[in-house]
Scaffold this motif. Sequence first.
Motif, PDB file in Angstrom:
ATOM      1  N   TRP A 145      14.554 -11.548   5.236  1.00 51.84           N
ATOM      2  CA  TRP A 145      13.092 -11.445   5.129  1.00 51.84           C
ATOM      3  C   TRP A 145      12.600 -10.123   5.683  1.00 51.84           C
ATOM      4  N   TRP A 146      13.117  -9.710   6.823  1.00 46.71           N
ATOM      5  CA  TRP A 146      12.685  -8.443   7.409  1.00 46.71           C
ATOM      6  C   TRP A 146      12.925  -7.266   6.466  1.00 46.71           C
ATOM      7  N   GLU A 147      13.986  -7.332   5.701  1.00 48.50           N
ATOM      8  CA  GLU A 147      14.383  -6.187   4.885  1.00 48.50           C
ATOM      9  C   GLU A 147      13.804  -6.207   3.472  1.00 48.50           C
ATOM     10  N   LEU A 148      13.041  -7.229   3.100  1.00 54.25           N
ATOM     11  CA  LEU A 148      12.490  -7.286   1.748  1.00 54.25           C
ATOM     12  C   LEU A 148      11.568  -6.090   1.498  1.00 54.25           C
ATOM     13  N   PRO A 149      11.778  -5.326   0.444  1.00 54.22           N
ATOM     14  CA  PRO A 149      10.938  -4.148   0.206  1.00 54.22           C
ATOM     15  C   PRO A 149       9.500  -4.492  -0.155  1.00 54.22           C
ATOM     16  N   PHE A 150       9.248  -5.733  -0.580  1.00 57.68           N
ATOM     17  CA  PHE A 150       7.894  -6.154  -0.964  1.00 57.68           C
ATOM     18  C   PHE A 150       7.249  -7.038   0.107  1.00 57.68           C
ATOM     19  N   ASN A 151       7.832  -7.113   1.281  1.00 60.49           N
ATOM     20  CA  ASN A 151       7.372  -8.021   2.335  1.00 60.49           C
ATOM     21  C   ASN A 151       5.932  -7.699   2.736  1.00 60.49           C
ATOM     22  N   SER A 152       5.012  -8.601   2.425  1.00 59.99           N
ATOM     23  CA  SER A 152       3.595  -8.344   2.706  1.00 59.99           C
ATOM     24  C   SER A 152       3.278  -8.404   4.191  1.00 59.99           C
ATOM     25  N   PHE A 153       4.078  -9.130   4.974  1.00 61.05           N
ATOM     26  CA  PHE A 153       3.830  -9.133   6.414  1.00 61.05           C
ATOM     27  C   PHE A 153       4.197  -7.795   7.027  1.00 61.05           C
ATOM     28  N   THR A 154       5.392  -7.303   6.752  1.00 59.52           N
ATOM     29  CA  THR A 154       5.824  -6.073   7.404  1.00 59.52           C
ATOM     30  C   THR A 154       4.995  -4.872   6.960  1.00 59.52           C
ATOM     31  N   HIS A 155       4.439  -4.908   5.748  1.00 56.40           N
ATOM     32  CA  HIS A 155       3.633  -3.791   5.256  1.00 56.40           C
ATOM     33  C   HIS A 155       2.136  -3.977   5.499  1.00 56.40           C
ATOM     34  N   SER A 156       1.677  -5.216   5.620  1.00 62.47           N
ATOM     35  CA  SER A 156       0.240  -5.489   5.800  1.00 62.47           C
ATOM     36  C   SER A 156       0.059  -6.604   6.829  1.00 62.47           C
ATOM     37  N   PRO A 188       0.830  -1.215   0.000  1.00 58.96           N
ATOM     38  CA  PRO A 188       0.000   0.000   0.000  1.00 58.96           C
ATOM     39  C   PRO A 188       0.859   1.257   0.000  1.00 58.96           C
ATOM     40  N   ALA A 189       0.402   2.252  -0.742  1.00 59.23           N
ATOM     41  CA  ALA A 189       1.185   3.482  -0.870  1.00 59.23           C
ATOM     42  C   ALA A 189       1.388   4.178   0.467  1.00 59.23           C
ATOM     43  N   ASP A 190       0.435   4.017   1.394  1.00 59.84           N
ATOM     44  CA  ASP A 190       0.528   4.701   2.681  1.00 59.84           C
ATOM     45  C   ASP A 190       1.025   3.791   3.797  1.00 59.84           C
ATOM     46  N   ALA A 191       1.568   2.628   3.439  1.00 60.23           N
ATOM     47  CA  ALA A 191       1.977   1.660   4.452  1.00 60.23           C
ATOM     48  C   ALA A 191       3.236   2.112   5.179  1.00 60.23           C
ATOM     49  N   THR A 192       3.219   1.934   6.488  1.00 60.14           N
ATOM     50  CA  THR A 192       4.418   2.115   7.304  1.00 60.14           C
ATOM     51  C   THR A 192       4.887   0.733   7.729  1.00 60.14           C
ATOM     52  N   PRO A 193       6.023   0.275   7.257  1.00 56.75           N
ATOM     53  CA  PRO A 193       6.423  -1.107   7.534  1.00 56.75           C
ATOM     54  C   PRO A 193       6.674  -1.342   9.015  1.00 56.75           C
ATOM     55  N   TRP A 194       6.359  -2.554   9.458  1.00 54.71           N
ATOM     56  CA  TRP A 194       6.639  -2.996  10.820  1.00 54.71           C
ATOM     57  C   TRP A 194       8.156  -3.012  10.985  1.00 54.71           C
ATOM     58  N   ALA A 195       8.660  -2.199  11.878  1.00 53.40           N
ATOM     59  CA  ALA A 195      10.106  -2.084  12.036  1.00 53.40           C
ATOM     60  C   ALA A 195      10.659  -3.264  12.829  1.00 53.40           C
ATOM     61  N   LYS A 196      11.731  -3.826  12.331  1.00 55.49           N
ATOM     62  CA  LYS A 196      12.404  -4.899  13.053  1.00 55.49           C
ATOM     63  C   LYS A 196      12.909  -4.396  14.402  1.00 55.49           C
ATOM     64  N   TRP A 197      13.403  -3.176  14.434  1.00 47.71           N
ATOM     65  CA  TRP A 197      13.926  -2.558  15.655  1.00 47.71           C
ATOM     66  C   TRP A 197      13.290  -1.188  15.856  1.00 47.71           C
ATOM     67  N   SER A 198      13.124  -0.799  17.106  1.00 48.79           N
ATOM     68  CA  SER A 198      13.042   0.623  17.415  1.00 48.79           C
ATOM     69  C   SER A 198      14.478   1.082  17.680  1.00 48.79           C
ATOM     70  N   GLU A 199      14.701   2.382  17.631  1.00 47.20           N
ATOM     71  CA  GLU A 199      16.058   2.880  17.839  1.00 47.20           C
ATOM     72  C   GLU A 199      16.570   2.494  19.229  1.00 47.20           C
ATOM     73  N   ASP A 200      15.713   2.615  20.238  1.00 52.62           N
ATOM     74  CA  ASP A 200      16.130   2.282  21.601  1.00 52.62           C
ATOM     75  C   ASP A 200      16.419   0.788  21.742  1.00 52.62           C
ATOM     76  N   GLU A 201      15.560  -0.045  21.147  1.00 50.53           N
ATOM     77  CA  GLU A 201      15.777  -1.489  21.207  1.00 50.53           C
ATOM     78  C   GLU A 201      17.121  -1.862  20.600  1.00 50.53           C
ATOM     79  N   HIS A 202      17.407  -1.280  19.446  1.00 48.58           N
ATOM     80  CA  HIS A 202      18.641  -1.621  18.760  1.00 48.58           C
ATOM     81  C   HIS A 202      19.855  -1.185  19.569  1.00 48.58           C
ATOM     82  N   GLN A 203      19.793   0.001  20.147  1.00 45.57           N
ATOM     83  CA  GLN A 203      20.908   0.467  20.964  1.00 45.57           C
ATOM     84  C   GLN A 203      21.140  -0.459  22.159  1.00 45.57           C
ATOM     85  N   THR A 204      20.042  -0.878  22.798  1.00 53.03           N
ATOM     86  CA  THR A 204      20.170  -1.779  23.938  1.00 53.03           C
ATOM     87  C   THR A 204      20.752  -3.120  23.518  1.00 53.03           C
TER      88      THR A 204
END
Length: 289
Positions: free
Chosen positions: A85-96, A36-52
């Motif tokens: 898989w997390w980084e696939l630009p067409f990943n239907s799970f992370t986008h939908s 979807p054009a307005d999709a915000t993908p499910w992020a593998k990390w938040s910035e704080d999570e990744h730093q920790t």
Amino acid sequence: MTEMIDYGRFADRLAPPRPRWDLLREFQEEWGYAVPADATPWAKWSEDEHQTYIRRLKGEWTGEEDDEFEGVDFSLAVPQALDEWWELPFNSFTHSPRLYWTNPVYPPTVRPDPSGYGVAEGLPKDNPYVGPDDDLRVCVFKAEYEYCNEWGYLAAEAGQDDPRVLVTISDDEWVPQARSISEFFVQLAVQRLPASLGWCLRLDAGDFPGAPVGERLDAAYRPMGFEPWRELGVHSLAYGGPDVIVHHDRENACDFPVTISARTRDALAAAARTLGWEWDDAQVEPPAE
């Protein structure tokens, strides 16, 4: 959807050395999925999570903070296929993700879970996957929506790029789900997308008079090449035919053990006729918007 696709030949497409991510992209496109054009993908990390996480990897954790990674074994590598898989630009799970009704677990957490959050146990010493003196833990990376089932790879195989996947069918029993992580994500898409994006019928075994529906499926269609899907008590086999996929739960553990999904309404009607179902427009689900 003008070109007919025979999913009876899907097992050939699934076989190595075919790149699985190419197959996942193609399958999604065949069923009309587009990010979807307005999709915000499910992020593998938040910035704080990744730093920790990085601090823990570097041994800089002080122990004074709440440990959100208590269930993670930092000595175990994360398989390459999972990160890909997390980084696939067409990943239907992370986008939908609402198409899937599952929760990701990243970084993967071990079972048994030292944090007490994960419900499953590890492997028993007497198991067909590793020896009794090997690591008996399982690294969970995906869970059913309410954690009734968990999917993971063997901790003993964490160093592999694309290890096999097991699934829980009880708190203390793991069975095979996929020959690799990348195959699992193709299988998950096959389980979830067609019923939402295609024309769909959900039927009870009693809707098929005469020969058992399993016998009719074996005679009319070909298996798609996956291990049986194990979730919420089902033991579901996927069959393919011209523009159609049929999922059949041989345990009859769900309300509708037969789900017919088709790319076109005509293909749905043809499959229904093949299986001996009497057409009823009221039961037909059109593609979701």
